[in-house]
Design an enzyme around this catalytic site. Sequence first.
Site, PDB file in Angstrom:
ATOM      1  N   GLY A 169       0.824  -1.199   0.000  1.00 38.54           N
ATOM      2  CA  GLY A 169       0.000   0.000   0.000  1.00 38.54           C
ATOM      3  C   GLY A 169       0.856   1.246   0.000  1.00 38.54           C
ATOM      4  N   CYS A 170       0.293   2.335   0.508  1.00 37.47           N
ATOM      5  CA  CYS A 170       1.022   3.606   0.571  1.00 37.47           C
ATOM      6  C   CYS A 170       2.356   3.410   1.277  1.00 37.47           C
ATOM      7  CB  CYS A 170       0.177   4.644   1.315  1.00 37.47           C
ATOM      8  SG  CYS A 170       1.029   6.212   1.576  1.00 37.47           S
ATOM      9  N   PHE A 171       3.419   3.865   0.644  1.00 40.81           N
ATOM     10  CA  PHE A 171       4.743   3.554   1.193  1.00 40.81           C
ATOM     11  C   PHE A 171       5.129   4.376   2.419  1.00 40.81           C
ATOM     12  CE2 PHE A 171       6.757   5.798  -2.829  1.00 40.81           C
ATOM     13  CZ  PHE A 171       6.220   7.017  -2.453  1.00 40.81           C
ATOM     14  N   TRP A 172       4.373   5.417   2.742  1.00 36.39           N
ATOM     15  CA  TRP A 172       4.705   6.203   3.934  1.00 36.39           C
ATOM     16  C   TRP A 172       4.621   5.353   5.205  1.00 36.39           C
ATOM     17  CZ3 TRP A 172       1.116  10.985   2.725  1.00 36.39           C
ATOM     18  CH2 TRP A 172       1.669  11.708   1.657  1.00 36.39           C
TER      19      TRP A 172
END
Length: 215
Positions: free
Chosen positions: A57-60
């Site tokens: 998912g979102c890499f943050w």
Amino acid sequence: MVLRSEILTKKSELPTPDQALPGRESAMPVPEAHFVNGRPLTAPFPAGLQQVLFGMGCFWGAERRLWQQPGVWVTAVGYAGGYTPNPTYDEVCSGLTGHSEVVLVVYNPQETSFEQLLKVFWEAHDPTQGMRQGGDIGTQYRSVIYTFDAAQKAAALASRESFQAELAKAGYDRITTEIADVPPFYYAEAYHQQYLAKNPNGYCGLGGTGVCLPA
């Protein structure tokens, strides 16, 4: 064949090489050091360390979860698995690069095992969601493991089967995680690197299923 316009609107279909954006020759400039631990973000890394690429998912949020793990030497975020060389974030979000948002994990096998990192990977997100992760929709959010050697790949495949059995008991669908040999990795822009350390109240869409990978 899915039209380019459909990829832009539906965000659930990967482009063909002919449909992908052309990209550029120059690599994305990134900071020399990790914002949290001060270690180099780019190779060469110290001898004896190993690497893997995880997309969850979102890499943050994914990067933060991974840099917090004991034995992880350094992490960086970027793009992999598509066709466009040295893409920008906006290009990846268009769906026309074929890339997934990924975290490069450099770890010390004397301090942690690949199997332990796989446990973190499977339990930290929902690997059954296809081209999305929670409210984040698009091919760039697909679940992936890109391995650097045959031993890693075998362990990843075995862990997928094991986790699939546990997910089935809990009523989840089939795992959609792609497991493949490592493709070219392109670093993301500097502001994405260790984003949640720089922005502690920033968005984090990371969320697991509550199912555990057996030892």
